[in-house]
Design a protein around this motif. Structure first.
Motif: not given
Length: 344
Positions: A280, A323-324, A326, A320, A283
């Motif tokens: 987190q 969602k993002h 990665w 996560a 990024t």
């Protein structure tokens, strides 16, 4: 026209040089293997490999909008489960358990005192129940009461003699070949690579440079307190104390990066929820950023585990990543080999 001997020599030399240059140019044109050498040969040609190489090209191309100056090309890697295997227990935990057995004759109270009793009786359920608090107790008892140099020797002796129960190889043989290639590829492109791990910094430093090419000053890890003393021989010594100074896991990882590196990474790799905050933090910075997760999906060659694992749990970090966007690296589908010794 008559030419002097000196002029004839110069003309011949120019002709010879031109011939050499033409030969070299032809060799380069006719040797596509050299021009197209794969920096990540143990990675399959898939989405993960493409995302890595495209990111590196973007941030290292001078006239690209995403270009990053070399001093800011910081890459951080978790160790356990990201650069090396971590099952059935974190390797430092195995080291600490072996230390308990070695030291037990000097501590008869450990036969009835948890979590040491669980180690001596190989009681895995009791060890799991002891949790992180129990592991810290074991670490404090087995990693202190000696100088830093003495501890380094103990670690190196263990690394040289201990064998993994499944593979019957030194634990340091279980580094991941694809990640070794990735580290080398990044360094070749001007990145500075760091280990940012929950494992102890004094445990990693003695052997990590040989294993990963990462020097001791580029290792961030959990640490115990040390104290400067003058020894009986009159020489200065750093003694390891039975006290935890810093835990480099979870939210401790961004704090450790800030404290010991001083630059926010643009590239980070982990494998578990313990790496979520590092990913987190990486990024959240401005400009081009990369976050990757090693997903253990190969029970045949390594292990398969994620959301329900006791060691290396991947749950919140997986959500996560989805969602993002990665990069998720499935061992089973993205890696041709897991370990260096698999290459034939």
């Amino acid at each position: 026209m008559n030419l002097s001997r000196r002029d004839r020599f110069r003309k011949a030399a120019r002709a010879s040089l031109a011939g050499v240059l033409l030969t070299l140019a032809a060799a380069i044109v006719c040797s596509p293997a050299r021009a197209q050498t794969d920096p990540l040969p143990s990675w399959n040609d898939g989405a993960a490999k493409k995302s890595i190489t495209e990111f590196v090209v973007r941030v290292t191309t001078q006239d690209n909008a995403d270009f990053v100056p070399q001093p800011d090309r910081i890459a951080t890697f978790d160790m356990d489960g990201t650069l090396i295997s971590e099952q059935p227990n974190f390797f430092q935990s195995v080291f600490a358990f072996d230390r308990v057995r070695t030291m037990a004759s000097r501590h008869p109270e450990w036969k009835t005192e948890q979590p040491f009793k669980a180690v001596l009786e190989n009681d895995s359920k009791a060890l799991i129940a002891a949790g992180d608090k129990g592991l810290l107790q074991i670490a404090e008892a087995t990693h202190s009461g000696m100088s830093v140099e003495e501890f380094n020797k103990i670690v190196l002796d263990w690394v040289a003699t201990a064998r993994h129960p499944r593979f019957n190889r030194p634990y340091t043989d279980l580094v991941y070949q694809p990640m070794l290639e990735l580290l080398a590829y990044l360094r070749a492109n001007g990145f500075k690579t760091f280990i940012v791990s929950g494992s102890g910094i004094d445990y990693m430093r003695p052997w990590a440079e040989k294993a990963y090419g990462i020097p001791p000053e580029q290792i961030v890890g959990s640490s115990g307190a040390t104290q400067f003393n003058i020894g009986p021989d009159g020489k200065p010594v750093l003694m390891k104390l039975p006290k935890v100074d810093f835990v480099d896991d979870g939210p401790g990882k961004p704090a450790g990066i800030n404290r010991f590196i001083g630059r926010r990474p643009i590239f980070a790799f982990g494998n578990s929820d313990g790496d979520l905050q590092m990913l987190q933090w990486t990024t959240a910075g401005a400009g081009a950023r990369f976050a990757g997760i090693v997903h253990h999906t190969d029970a045949e060659r390594e292990w398969a585990y994620d959301r329900e694992a006791h060691v290396g749990k991947l749950d919140k970090a997986w959500d996560a990543a989805l969602k993002h966007g990665w990069t998720m690296v499935s061992m089973k589908t993205e890696w041709k080999v897991i370990y260096p010794f698999e290459w034939k």
